[in-house]
Write a protein that holds these residues in place. Sequence first.
Motif, mmCIF file in Angstrom:
data_model
loop_
_atom_site.group_PDB
_atom_site.id
_atom_site.type_symbol
_atom_site.label_atom_id
_atom_site.label_comp_id
_atom_site.label_asym_id
_atom_site.label_seq_id
_atom_site.Cartn_x
_atom_site.Cartn_y
_atom_site.Cartn_z
ATOM 1 N N LEU A 20 -8.726 -15.419 -14.842
ATOM 2 C CA LEU A 20 -9.643 -15.113 -13.740
ATOM 3 C C LEU A 20 -11.033 -14.752 -14.261
ATOM 4 N N ARG A 71 -2.671 -5.159 -9.518
ATOM 5 C CA ARG A 71 -2.397 -6.168 -8.505
ATOM 6 C C ARG A 71 -1.210 -7.037 -8.897
ATOM 7 N N PHE A 112 -6.605 -5.795 -12.847
ATOM 8 C CA PHE A 112 -5.739 -6.832 -12.285
ATOM 9 C C PHE A 112 -4.265 -6.467 -12.419
ATOM 10 N N LEU A 137 -0.860 -8.749 -11.818
ATOM 11 C CA LEU A 137 -1.188 -9.894 -12.669
ATOM 12 C C LEU A 137 -1.039 -9.503 -14.134
ATOM 13 N N ASP A 138 -0.493 -10.428 -14.933
ATOM 14 C CA ASP A 138 -0.359 -10.128 -16.350
ATOM 15 C C ASP A 138 -1.674 -10.435 -17.068
ATOM 16 N N GLU A 139 -1.709 -10.159 -18.368
ATOM 17 C CA GLU A 139 -2.971 -10.302 -19.101
ATOM 18 C C GLU A 139 -3.452 -11.746 -19.124
ATOM 19 N N GLN A 140 -2.545 -12.687 -19.295
ATOM 20 C CA GLN A 140 -2.950 -14.088 -19.316
ATOM 21 C C GLN A 140 -3.588 -14.507 -18.000
ATOM 22 N N GLN A 141 -3.001 -14.085 -16.889
ATOM 23 C CA GLN A 141 -3.574 -14.391 -15.579
ATOM 24 C C GLN A 141 -4.930 -13.713 -15.411
ATOM 25 N N SER A 142 -5.041 -12.494 -15.896
ATOM 26 C CA SER A 142 -6.294 -11.746 -15.772
ATOM 27 C C SER A 142 -7.418 -12.411 -16.556
ATOM 28 N N ILE A 191 -9.598 -13.942 -6.837
ATOM 29 C CA ILE A 191 -8.216 -14.261 -6.505
ATOM 30 C C ILE A 191 -8.140 -14.998 -5.169
#
Length: 312
Positions: free
Chosen positions: A91, A81, A78, A83-88, A45
């Motif tokens: 990453l 923190r 995540f 963050l949604d699943e798509q963002q996770s 991140i």
Amino acid sequence: MSVNNPIAPLLADNRTLILDGALATELEARGCDLTDPLWSAKVLIENPQLIYHVHLDYFNAGAQCAITASYQATPQGFLRRGLDEQQSLALIAKSVQLAQQARADYLATHPQAAPLLVAGSVGPYGAYLADGSEYRGDYRLPQEEMIAFHRPRIAALAAAGVDLLACETLPSFTELQALLALLQQFPHLGAWFSFTLRDSQHLSDGTPLAEAIAALQGNPQVLAIGINCIALENVTPALQQFAALSDKPLLVYPNSGEHYDAVSKTWHPCGNDPHHLINQIADWQRSGARLIGGCCRTTPADIQAIAERCKA
């Protein structure tokens, strides 16, 4: 669909495959504060380019396989923190892209080093808990819940194009069984399985090593088995047990020689000669190790020394 086995050609003619070394403790040495439940995944991140530079330094040191910064990277972690699943999942894919970019940049100036591999790190459920239980295995989840925990990360690693999975620091037989069941959903993808141990004959949760290895034998998706994040003095007797029980290629990537206190999250010297890791390489090879690298507190200099010793 046949299983892709990218390590087999690299082990031909009795060669040793050189793995990379520590990621998290190397990031700490370069100024990152990892006192965080996300551990090294936090840097995905905050400063992903630093991860790229660590991967590149290991390739420059002679590593033939980079292990991605996804050990503690999970949608569940995540989410804490914000963050949604798509963002996770993006990453997790980023962890692969950073290693792939380091590989491409290294090969651009060292084409003779090909092929080089990228292994997608799959840390245990205990790593997500961030309480040291990857060294105890004293957590319990129904198999379907364990599979549901691991599936999104493995799917993201596979979609990002890892060469194989590194199912590592595994302390638990029930988690091993869940990962084997899940791996069937990715039939082209191979993995290595690397454990933490209570002693040379038992996983950290107390399962006899013979029982765990029996579950891995004969599975074409299991490309290699072994140990990581282990104290140096325990490596050779553990490898000898693995060699007696399995015909799979054996791997080892131990800690530097210092001992970790999982409660205080600190490292303590144990009086070993700083070159002690290098001095054990021949014993590990005699005991069957074919893939050798380093885990916590090892550095690019350690991997360079391992690579030079194995070439010699």
